[in-house]
Scaffold this motif. Sequence first.
Motif, PDB file in Angstrom:
ATOM      1  N   ASN A   1      31.686  44.658  33.625  1.00 38.99           N
ATOM      2  CA  ASN A   1      30.648  43.631  33.723  1.00 38.99           C
ATOM      3  C   ASN A   1      30.337  43.305  35.182  1.00 38.99           C
ATOM      4  OD1 ASN A   1      28.766  41.945  32.524  1.00 38.99           O
ATOM      5  ND2 ASN A   1      30.116  40.187  32.582  1.00 38.99           N
ATOM      6  N   PHE A   2      29.977  44.323  35.941  1.00 40.80           N
ATOM      7  CA  PHE A   2      29.636  44.113  37.342  1.00 40.80           C
ATOM      8  C   PHE A   2      28.255  43.473  37.475  1.00 40.80           C
ATOM      9  CE2 PHE A   2      27.336  48.015  36.777  1.00 40.80           C
ATOM     10  CZ  PHE A   2      28.198  48.883  36.135  1.00 40.80           C
ATOM     11  N   PRO A   3      27.823  43.122  38.685  1.00 43.04           N
ATOM     12  CA  PRO A   3      26.596  42.321  38.837  1.00 43.04           C
ATOM     13  C   PRO A   3      25.365  42.953  38.218  1.00 43.04           C
ATOM     14  CG  PRO A   3      27.785  42.437  40.906  1.00 43.04           C
ATOM     15  CD  PRO A   3      28.468  43.394  39.973  1.00 43.04           C
ATOM     16  N   ASN A   4      24.464  42.088  37.796  1.00 44.61           N
ATOM     17  CA  ASN A   4      23.196  42.496  37.225  1.00 44.61           C
ATOM     18  C   ASN A   4      22.141  42.499  38.328  1.00 44.61           C
ATOM     19  OD1 ASN A   4      20.435  41.485  36.020  1.00 44.61           O
ATOM     20  ND2 ASN A   4      21.488  42.605  34.392  1.00 44.61           N
TER      21      ASN A   4
ATOM     22  N   GLN B   1      27.669  33.328  39.641  1.00 51.47           N
ATOM     23  CA  GLN B   1      28.079  34.170  38.510  1.00 51.47           C
ATOM     24  C   GLN B   1      28.071  35.648  38.894  1.00 51.47           C
ATOM     25  OE1 GLN B   1      25.818  33.489  34.930  1.00 51.47           O
ATOM     26  NE2 GLN B   1      26.718  35.217  33.860  1.00 51.47           N
ATOM     27  N   GLU B   2      27.037  36.077  39.634  1.00 47.76           N
ATOM     28  CA  GLU B   2      26.940  37.488  40.030  1.00 47.76           C
ATOM     29  C   GLU B   2      27.978  37.836  41.097  1.00 47.76           C
ATOM     30  OE1 GLU B   2      25.124  39.413  38.140  1.00 47.76           O
ATOM     31  OE2 GLU B   2      24.571  37.560  37.111  1.00 47.76           O
ATOM     32  N   VAL B   3      28.229  36.919  42.031  1.00 48.59           N
ATOM     33  CA  VAL B   3      29.258  37.157  43.046  1.00 48.59           C
ATOM     34  C   VAL B   3      30.635  37.232  42.390  1.00 48.59           C
ATOM     35  CG1 VAL B   3      30.435  36.172  45.067  1.00 48.59           C
ATOM     36  CG2 VAL B   3      27.936  36.138  44.938  1.00 48.59           C
ATOM     37  N   GLN B   4      30.868  36.381  41.403  1.00 47.89           N
ATOM     38  CA  GLN B   4      32.147  36.420  40.683  1.00 47.89           C
ATOM     39  C   GLN B   4      32.335  37.769  39.999  1.00 47.89           C
ATOM     40  OE1 GLN B   4      32.479  33.813  37.297  1.00 47.89           O
ATOM     41  NE2 GLN B   4      34.713  33.876  37.287  1.00 47.89           N
ATOM     42  N   LYS B   5      31.301  38.280  39.358  1.00 39.81           N
ATOM     43  CA  LYS B   5      31.383  39.594  38.716  1.00 39.81           C
ATOM     44  C   LYS B   5      31.732  40.672  39.746  1.00 39.81           C
ATOM     45  CE  LYS B   5      27.759  38.752  35.237  1.00 39.81           C
ATOM     46  NZ  LYS B   5      26.402  39.203  34.852  1.00 39.81           N
ATOM     47  N   ALA B   6      31.068  40.616  40.921  1.00 41.40           N
ATOM     48  CA  ALA B   6      31.322  41.608  41.958  1.00 41.40           C
ATOM     49  C   ALA B   6      32.775  41.558  42.409  1.00 41.40           C
ATOM     50  CB  ALA B   6      30.386  41.371  43.141  1.00 41.40           C
ATOM     51  N   MET B   7      33.301  40.354  42.540  1.00 38.53           N
ATOM     52  CA  MET B   7      34.685  40.204  42.981  1.00 38.53           C
ATOM     53  C   MET B   7      35.667  40.650  41.904  1.00 38.53           C
ATOM     54  SD  MET B   7      34.500  36.615  45.081  1.00 38.53           S
ATOM     55  CE  MET B   7      33.764  36.554  46.721  1.00 38.53           C
ATOM     56  N   LEU B   8      35.374  40.329  40.668  1.00 40.65           N
ATOM     57  CA  LEU B   8      36.241  40.758  39.571  1.00 40.65           C
ATOM     58  C   LEU B   8      36.298  42.270  39.473  1.00 40.65           C
ATOM     59  CD1 LEU B   8      35.215  38.192  36.812  1.00 40.65           C
ATOM     60  CD2 LEU B   8      37.483  38.397  37.837  1.00 40.65           C
ATOM     61  N   PHE B   9      35.195  42.913  39.839  1.00 40.16           N
ATOM     62  CA  PHE B   9      35.105  44.371  39.742  1.00 40.16           C
ATOM     63  C   PHE B   9      36.066  45.073  40.693  1.00 40.16           C
ATOM     64  CE2 PHE B   9      32.874  48.396  40.942  1.00 40.16           C
ATOM     65  CZ  PHE B   9      33.004  49.019  39.716  1.00 40.16           C
ATOM     66  N   ILE B  10      36.319  44.454  41.875  1.00 40.51           N
ATOM     67  CA  ILE B  10      37.139  45.139  42.879  1.00 40.51           C
ATOM     68  C   ILE B  10      38.518  44.526  43.072  1.00 40.51           C
ATOM     69  CG2 ILE B  10      35.088  45.875  44.147  1.00 40.51           C
ATOM     70  CD1 ILE B  10      36.029  43.782  46.325  1.00 40.51           C
ATOM     71  N   LYS B  11      38.734  43.297  42.573  1.00 35.33           N
ATOM     72  CA  LYS B  11      40.014  42.632  42.823  1.00 35.33           C
ATOM     73  C   LYS B  11      41.108  43.146  41.894  1.00 35.33           C
ATOM     74  CE  LYS B  11      38.485  39.649  45.952  1.00 35.33           C
ATOM     75  NZ  LYS B  11      38.935  39.681  47.345  1.00 35.33           N
TER      76      LYS B  11
END
Length: 297
Positions: A36-39, A86-96
């Motif tokens: 669920n990376f950024p849209n 919300q989009e920044v959180q997705k981006a961070m979740l993707f790489i953390k």
Amino acid sequence: MDSKIVSNKPTFDALTASILSSYQDIGGINISELHNFPNTEAVIFSLKDIQSLLFPGFKTAEQITADMLPYLTAEKISRIARDLTQEVQKAMLFIKSDAQKSHCFSLAESTVLSLLEEIPALRKKLLLDAKAAFEGDPAARSMEEVILSYPGFEAITVHRIAHFLHQNGVPLIPRIMSEYIHGKTGIDIHPGATIGSSFCIDHGTGIVIGETTEIGNNVKIYQGVTLGAISVKKDLCDKKRHPTIEDDVTIYAGASILGGGTVIGKGSVIGGNVWLTESVPAGSTTIAKQETLQPRK
């Protein structure tokens, strides 16, 4: 013959099953159970909101009055804080890593709020960029014309937003922003590039500014300029690969300046179609070698 063609048509069920199978086998999908990376669409919507905060009434069809401005500003701030977080959180979740994921929301929220706090400072920088374009282009009739219609100025605007996020450790989203404006203007500025004040891009189409480029103050570049790397080897990704352009430099159309050790000294002029892989001193003028073509016999 016609009936045979009809009978061989795939059914919607078969098409659905085939495409779903490719999702399973190949990947390339973004659903909440997975990364669920950024849209991209959501990021661009927030970017446009930020642009309208920077210059209200310039980039949107809405009619703004002085009485409405406080309410519209507050509404956009709230929407950016919600949607971009919300989009920044997705981006961070993707790489953390799993151990870091519990902090992603608070980190995303604080980063977006920091960006919103930066809006007045960004406005000051961008007005200097607009002034540089107005003063440097005889065709520009007003700074408002620059803000409304100049692709170079819009590319700089988006870069300054994306660069702030990049500097604050946000993955993916700065590149989404930079590639959006690249597609719109033909100007490709990596969000990692550092650019000083009063930066002017004239015309702009085909400009490439690489990730580790450093550009000083009062620099002007024309269309087709490349500030690039000599090598694209992957193991150089964390090295300075792109040139340094000092203050008060002008780079004319089609010039290519390459290499992390290449420094263009303060006040220099680089002529059109020049190819440079070594430094030039301050106050110098570099032009392409000109050859006289002999007429055919």
